[in-house]
Design a protein around this motif. Structure first.
Motif, PDB file in Angstrom:
ATOM      1  N   GLU A  59       8.522  -3.748  11.713  1.00 51.14           N
ATOM      2  CA  GLU A  59       9.562  -2.832  10.943  1.00 51.14           C
ATOM      3  C   GLU A  59       9.096  -1.950  10.113  1.00 51.14           C
ATOM      4  O   GLU A  59       9.375  -0.805   9.372  1.00 51.14           O
ATOM      5  CB  GLU A  59      11.284  -3.351  10.676  1.00 51.14           C
ATOM      6  N   ILE A  60       8.023  -2.981   9.298  1.00 52.40           N
ATOM      7  CA  ILE A  60       7.176  -1.592   8.079  1.00 52.40           C
ATOM      8  C   ILE A  60       6.396  -0.771   8.219  1.00 52.40           C
ATOM      9  O   ILE A  60       6.013  -1.275   9.552  1.00 52.40           O
ATOM     10  CB  ILE A  60       6.469  -3.071   7.820  1.00 52.40           C
ATOM     11  N   ASP A  61       6.321  -0.045   7.745  1.00 51.18           N
ATOM     12  CA  ASP A  61       5.942   1.213   8.559  1.00 51.18           C
ATOM     13  C   ASP A  61       5.295   1.606   7.325  1.00 51.18           C
ATOM     14  O   ASP A  61       4.831   1.617   5.834  1.00 51.18           O
ATOM     15  CB  ASP A  61       6.872   2.585   7.775  1.00 51.18           C
ATOM     16  N   VAL A  62       3.746   1.371   7.607  1.00 53.80           N
ATOM     17  CA  VAL A  62       2.478   1.927   7.066  1.00 53.80           C
ATOM     18  C   VAL A  62       1.140   3.077   7.139  1.00 53.80           C
ATOM     19  O   VAL A  62       0.893   2.938   8.441  1.00 53.80           O
ATOM     20  CB  VAL A  62       1.267   0.780   7.236  1.00 53.80           C
ATOM     21  N   PRO A  63       1.913   4.369   6.285  1.00 53.12           N
ATOM     22  CA  PRO A  63       1.256   5.178   6.468  1.00 53.12           C
ATOM     23  C   PRO A  63      -0.246   4.860   6.695  1.00 53.12           C
ATOM     24  O   PRO A  63      -0.887   4.386   6.204  1.00 53.12           O
ATOM     25  CB  PRO A  63       1.486   6.507   5.149  1.00 53.12           C
ATOM     26  N   GLU A  64      -1.205   6.249   7.125  1.00 53.28           N
ATOM     27  CA  GLU A  64      -2.529   5.999   7.174  1.00 53.28           C
ATOM     28  C   GLU A  64      -2.685   7.492   5.991  1.00 53.28           C
ATOM     29  O   GLU A  64      -2.238   8.084   5.631  1.00 53.28           O
ATOM     30  CB  GLU A  64      -3.098   6.898   8.353  1.00 53.28           C
ATOM     31  N   VAL A  65      -3.711   6.721   5.320  1.00 51.22           N
ATOM     32  CA  VAL A  65      -4.328   7.791   4.233  1.00 51.22           C
ATOM     33  C   VAL A  65      -5.024   8.633   4.698  1.00 51.22           C
ATOM     34  O   VAL A  65      -5.925   8.393   6.050  1.00 51.22           O
ATOM     35  CB  VAL A  65      -5.264   6.860   2.561  1.00 51.22           C
ATOM     36  N   SER A  66      -4.653  10.077   4.554  1.00 53.35           N
ATOM     37  CA  SER A  66      -5.433  10.941   5.160  1.00 53.35           C
ATOM     38  C   SER A  66      -5.989  12.569   4.278  1.00 53.35           C
ATOM     39  O   SER A  66      -5.116  12.397   2.765  1.00 53.35           O
ATOM     40  CB  SER A  66      -4.518  11.625   6.438  1.00 53.35           C
ATOM     41  N   THR A  67      -5.992  13.696   4.674  1.00 59.30           N
ATOM     42  CA  THR A  67      -6.229  15.132   3.926  1.00 59.30           C
ATOM     43  C   THR A  67      -4.994  15.143   3.167  1.00 59.30           C
ATOM     44  O   THR A  67      -4.868  15.468   2.127  1.00 59.30           O
ATOM     45  CB  THR A  67      -6.974  15.697   4.340  1.00 59.30           C
ATOM     46  N   LYS A  68      -4.167  14.588   3.958  1.00 65.84           N
ATOM     47  CA  LYS A  68      -2.197  14.993   3.517  1.00 65.84           C
ATOM     48  C   LYS A  68      -1.290  13.664   2.742  1.00 65.84           C
ATOM     49  O   LYS A  68      -0.270  14.107   2.395  1.00 65.84           O
ATOM     50  CB  LYS A  68      -1.469  15.248   5.119  1.00 65.84           C
ATOM     51  N   VAL A  69      -1.928  13.037   3.067  1.00 70.66           N
ATOM     52  CA  VAL A  69      -1.556  11.698   2.548  1.00 70.66           C
ATOM     53  C   VAL A  69      -1.898  10.877   1.238  1.00 70.66           C
ATOM     54  O   VAL A  69      -3.556  10.151   2.185  1.00 70.66           O
ATOM     55  CB  VAL A  69      -0.815  10.387   3.990  1.00 70.66           C
ATOM     56  N   GLU A  70      -2.216  11.002   0.396  1.00 69.73           N
ATOM     57  CA  GLU A  70      -3.176  10.131  -0.055  1.00 69.73           C
ATOM     58  C   GLU A  70      -2.348   9.226  -0.574  1.00 69.73           C
ATOM     59  O   GLU A  70      -2.050   8.407  -0.160  1.00 69.73           O
ATOM     60  CB  GLU A  70      -2.925  11.000  -1.834  1.00 69.73           C
TER      61      GLU A  70
ATOM     62  N   ARG B  13      -1.691  -6.876  11.535  1.00 70.85           N
ATOM     63  CA  ARG B  13      -2.232  -5.757  11.732  1.00 70.85           C
ATOM     64  C   ARG B  13      -1.173  -5.092  11.056  1.00 70.85           C
ATOM     65  O   ARG B  13      -2.217  -3.632  10.261  1.00 70.85           O
ATOM     66  CB  ARG B  13      -0.834  -5.480  13.506  1.00 70.85           C
ATOM     67  N   ARG B  14      -0.311  -5.703  10.057  1.00 73.77           N
ATOM     68  CA  ARG B  14       0.207  -4.616   9.179  1.00 73.77           C
ATOM     69  C   ARG B  14      -0.685  -5.205   7.854  1.00 73.77           C
ATOM     70  O   ARG B  14      -0.881  -4.374   6.864  1.00 73.77           O
ATOM     71  CB  ARG B  14       1.170  -5.395   8.544  1.00 73.77           C
ATOM     72  N   SER B  15      -0.973  -5.953   7.792  1.00 82.05           N
ATOM     73  CA  SER B  15      -2.024  -6.940   6.606  1.00 82.05           C
ATOM     74  C   SER B  15      -3.370  -5.508   6.632  1.00 82.05           C
ATOM     75  O   SER B  15      -3.698  -5.141   5.555  1.00 82.05           O
ATOM     76  CB  SER B  15      -2.684  -8.222   6.354  1.00 82.05           C
ATOM     77  N   ASP B  16      -4.034  -5.547   7.558  1.00 81.19           N
ATOM     78  CA  ASP B  16      -5.222  -5.061   7.804  1.00 81.19           C
ATOM     79  C   ASP B  16      -4.548  -3.033   7.920  1.00 81.19           C
ATOM     80  O   ASP B  16      -5.655  -2.542   6.948  1.00 81.19           O
ATOM     81  CB  ASP B  16      -5.096  -4.963   9.463  1.00 81.19           C
ATOM     82  N   GLN B  17      -3.469  -2.633   8.293  1.00 81.62           N
ATOM     83  CA  GLN B  17      -3.217  -1.028   8.009  1.00 81.62           C
ATOM     84  C   GLN B  17      -3.450  -0.790   5.518  1.00 81.62           C
ATOM     85  O   GLN B  17      -3.811  -0.103   5.334  1.00 81.62           O
ATOM     86  CB  GLN B  17      -2.069  -0.950   8.258  1.00 81.62           C
ATOM     87  N   MET B  18      -2.580  -2.270   5.860  1.00 81.16           N
ATOM     88  CA  MET B  18      -2.351  -2.806   4.106  1.00 81.16           C
ATOM     89  C   MET B  18      -3.967  -2.454   3.669  1.00 81.16           C
ATOM     90  O   MET B  18      -3.575  -0.956   2.311  1.00 81.16           O
ATOM     91  CB  MET B  18      -1.496  -3.701   3.182  1.00 81.16           C
TER      92      MET B  18
END
Length: 241
Positions: A82-93, A133-138
């Motif tokens: 359920e945890i949403d982990v946003p991806e860092v991008s040019t629009k999200v620092e 998966r969430r740990s990797d994204q974090m």
């Protein structure tokens, strides 16, 4: 429909009962376990009660999970998704992504109050696919920010530890209020006068209580969480610089 079928099965002769037990899936078992946990906490989850919830005997559950501990691993991993982990991008620092992730993590614990105590107890012994998966994204958030992989792990651990620690306290309060049978507003109306009276001899605590009285409890909790999270992220940003 399921209830009707279950009732009709048990109305038949005894010799047919085992054969007529409804087929279960692991997904159904995990979903029913989460329902029990959300409703009544960790104490509510037993294989017998789970069987009743599923309309099956407890032994049928053991075809899919060997022990209650294994069931809890599956449940925790399911909820972790359920945890949403946003991806860092040019629009999200990175700091925005870390904040949204932390807020989502806290929200997950508050939706499932039993998760706070469970995560504090099991630590990193749970290694399900969603958790990994969430740990990797974090890790990606902090690595993209400029930390080495090892430092990214330290940064992620610091943030997660803050979230679990504070949200677990909030979740414990949510569970206590739920057990009382009162709404949050009714609970505060009941206990707040006694708290204010007990603080009469302590001027700073009394002044703080008076200030909090004028605000919504959830608003106060959000402020405490946001302030603490900002402090943690400020420290990480300072290390980057």
């Amino acid at each position: 429909m399921a209830t009707e079928e279950y009732g009709s099965v048990w109305a038949r002769p005894k010799r047919n009962r085992r054969r007529e037990q409804p087929a279960l899936t692991q997904e159904q078992i995990v979903g029913a376990a989460i329902k029990l946990l959300d409703a009544n906490g960790l104490e509510a989850l037993t294989m017998r009660k789970l069987g009743v919830e599923l309309g099956a005997v407890a032994t049928a559950v053991y075809w899919h999970v060997a022990t209650k501990d294994e069931l809890m691993e599956l449940v925790v991993d399911h909820v972790y998704a359920e945890i949403d982990v946003p991806e860092v991008s040019t629009k999200v620092e990175w700091r925005e992504a870390a904040t949204k992730c932390a807020q989502g993590f806290r929200g997950m614990i508050l939706r499932h109050p039993w998760m706070g105590a469970t995560l504090a107890d099991v630590g990193l012994t749970l290694l399900g696919p969603n958790m990994l998966r969430r740990s990797d994204q974090m890790l990606a958030i902090y690595e993209t920010a400029g930390f080495s992989l090892r430092e990214a792990n330290h940064a992620s651990t610091a943030v997660v530890s803050f979230v679990v620690g504070l949200a677990s306290t909030e979740a414990a309060a949510v569970s206590k209020i739920k057990r009382s049978g009162l709404s949050a507003e009714e609970w505060m109306t009941k206990v707040w006068p006694a708290a204010q009276q007990a603080a009469e001899a302590y001027p700073r605590v009394k002044a703080l209580y008076d200030e909090y009285t004028a605000r919504d409890a959830a608003e106060n909790d959000d402020e405490v969480f946001d302030y603490g999270l900002a402090c943690v992220l400020d420290g990480l940003a300072a290390r980057l610089s």
